[in-house]
Write an enzyme that holds these catalytic residues in place. Structure first.
Site, mmCIF file in Angstrom:
data_model
loop_
_atom_site.group_PDB
_atom_site.id
_atom_site.type_symbol
_atom_site.label_atom_id
_atom_site.label_comp_id
_atom_site.label_asym_id
_atom_site.label_seq_id
_atom_site.Cartn_x
_atom_site.Cartn_y
_atom_site.Cartn_z
ATOM 1 N N ASN A 151 0.868 -1.184 0.000
ATOM 2 C CA ASN A 151 0.000 0.000 0.000
ATOM 3 C C ASN A 151 0.907 1.237 0.000
ATOM 4 O O ASN A 151 1.420 1.631 1.047
ATOM 5 C CB ASN A 151 -0.913 -0.011 1.232
ATOM 6 C CG ASN A 151 -1.800 1.227 1.284
ATOM 7 O OD1 ASN A 151 -1.946 1.949 0.302
ATOM 8 N ND2 ASN A 151 -2.400 1.480 2.436
ATOM 9 N N LYS A 209 0.068 4.235 -0.470
ATOM 10 C CA LYS A 209 -0.630 5.424 0.028
ATOM 11 C C LYS A 209 -0.388 6.591 -0.942
ATOM 12 O O LYS A 209 -0.323 6.383 -2.147
ATOM 13 C CB LYS A 209 -0.201 5.728 1.464
ATOM 14 C CG LYS A 209 -0.378 4.502 2.386
ATOM 15 C CD LYS A 209 -0.148 4.799 3.836
ATOM 16 C CE LYS A 209 -0.352 3.529 4.648
ATOM 17 N NZ LYS A 209 -0.204 3.762 6.096
ATOM 18 N N GLU A 222 -7.020 4.840 7.623
ATOM 19 C CA GLU A 222 -6.874 6.262 7.270
ATOM 20 C C GLU A 222 -8.124 6.793 6.587
ATOM 21 O O GLU A 222 -8.500 7.956 6.781
ATOM 22 C CB GLU A 222 -5.638 6.443 6.379
ATOM 23 C CG GLU A 222 -4.346 6.247 7.154
ATOM 24 C CD GLU A 222 -3.157 5.857 6.300
ATOM 25 O OE1 GLU A 222 -2.104 5.571 6.883
ATOM 26 O OE2 GLU A 222 -3.284 5.832 5.053
ATOM 27 N N GLU A 274 -5.636 -4.648 10.618
ATOM 28 C CA GLU A 274 -4.636 -3.600 10.828
ATOM 29 C C GLU A 274 -4.888 -2.912 12.172
ATOM 30 O O GLU A 274 -5.765 -2.057 12.279
ATOM 31 C CB GLU A 274 -4.634 -2.585 9.682
ATOM 32 C CG GLU A 274 -5.996 -2.101 9.217
ATOM 33 C CD GLU A 274 -5.913 -0.785 8.464
ATOM 34 O OE1 GLU A 274 -4.815 -0.364 8.091
ATOM 35 O OE2 GLU A 274 -6.967 -0.168 8.287
ATOM 36 N N GLY A 284 2.644 3.092 11.797
ATOM 37 C CA GLY A 284 3.432 4.317 11.790
ATOM 38 C C GLY A 284 3.622 4.953 13.158
ATOM 39 O O GLY A 284 3.924 6.138 13.256
ATOM 40 N N SER A 342 2.425 -2.497 10.288
ATOM 41 C CA SER A 342 3.878 -2.258 10.262
ATOM 42 C C SER A 342 4.689 -3.541 10.064
ATOM 43 O O SER A 342 5.603 -3.841 10.839
ATOM 44 C CB SER A 342 4.330 -1.542 11.543
ATOM 45 O OG SER A 342 3.780 -0.245 11.612
#
Length: 249
Positions: free
Chosen positions: A10, A12, A97, A167, A173, A213
């Site tokens: 991903n 992003k 997100e 996730e 992050g 992560s």
């Protein structure tokens, strides 16, 4: 689980077309001998067509990072499944997100999943809890609500084309990492829940991948867990060498 693992990148909102091309040209040589793992690059919309040309003779598949639930109309700035279906095979839906920054709800994500399936796309459905929710012992409740809400009216047959990505939002992050045991506990819960929602066969054959992560230094341990069937990789997927190491794990 005797199923083909899936490792998805991903990117992003990273990489322009030139950077995407450079990555693919390096990366395809690093994973050219991999046969037993499905590899997907989920790139920004702007790079999808160019990447598609470069991966024609490789073992790499292509995915989008989001889509609208309507097929066309007055939705300025949006991209539909109808537009994506001739370019990509997969689409990430419900990423944390999107939920947090853009306030996407389970109902909205459910509409997107229905549209993706209608257009023969394979959703990578993301679910997961925040740090506050975990600290309040609400992890399993959140997972259950998200999974049931997002998969509402999804049939047994349609489930064959869905990947579930767990996730933990608190491990994305943040420098915090879920231990393999913590990740496995939730993956096992998701599989048991799918068995109750659908049946044992669908539960056993649904790929549940980890999206918190994953890096070269923890991928092997995470992927050795019995209910973890791959990874949705963020930061570590931006570097060809790093992502190649994870795929070769």
């Amino acid at each position: 689980m005797a199923m083909k693992p899936l490792i998805a990148a991903n990117w992003k909102m990273n990489k322009d077309i030139k950077e995407a091309v450079s990555f693919i040209n390096k990366f395809k040589n690093l994973i050219k001998n991999i046969k037993n793992t499905e590899i997907v690059i989920c790139a920004p919309f702007t790079s999808l067509s160019e990447i598609k040309k470069l991966i024609k003779t490789t073992n790499i598949k292509l995915g989008a990072q989001n889509m609208h639930f309507e097929e066309k109309g007055a939705f300025t700035g949006e991209i539909s499944g109808l537009m994506l279906k001739d370019i990509v095979e997969y689409v990430i839906l419900g990423h944390s997100e999107r939920r947090q920054i853009f306030h996407e709800t389970d109902d909205l994500i459910n509409k997107k999943i229905e549209s993706a399936l209608k257009n023969k796309l394979k959703p990578i459905l993301c679910i997961g809890e925040t740090l506050q929710q975990r600290n309040n012992n609400k992890t399993m409740k959140i997972i259950k609500n998200q999974l049931k809400g997002c998969l509402k009216n999804v049939s047994n047959d349609e489930m064959k084309n869905i990947v579930v990505a767990y996730e933990p939002v608190w491990a994305i992050g943040t420098g915090k990492n879920a231990t393999p045991e913590q990740a496995e506990e939730v993956h096992k819960f998701i599989r048991e829940l799918l068995s109750k929602m659908y049946n044992e066969t669908i539960s056993k054959n649904t790929r549940i991948i980890y999206g918190g992560s994953m890096k070269p230094n923890n991928a092997r341990e995470l992927l050795s867990m019995p209910n973890i069937n791959g990874g949705l990789v963020g930061g570590a997927s931006l570097d060809a060498k790093s992502f190649g190491e994870i795929c070769n794990t």
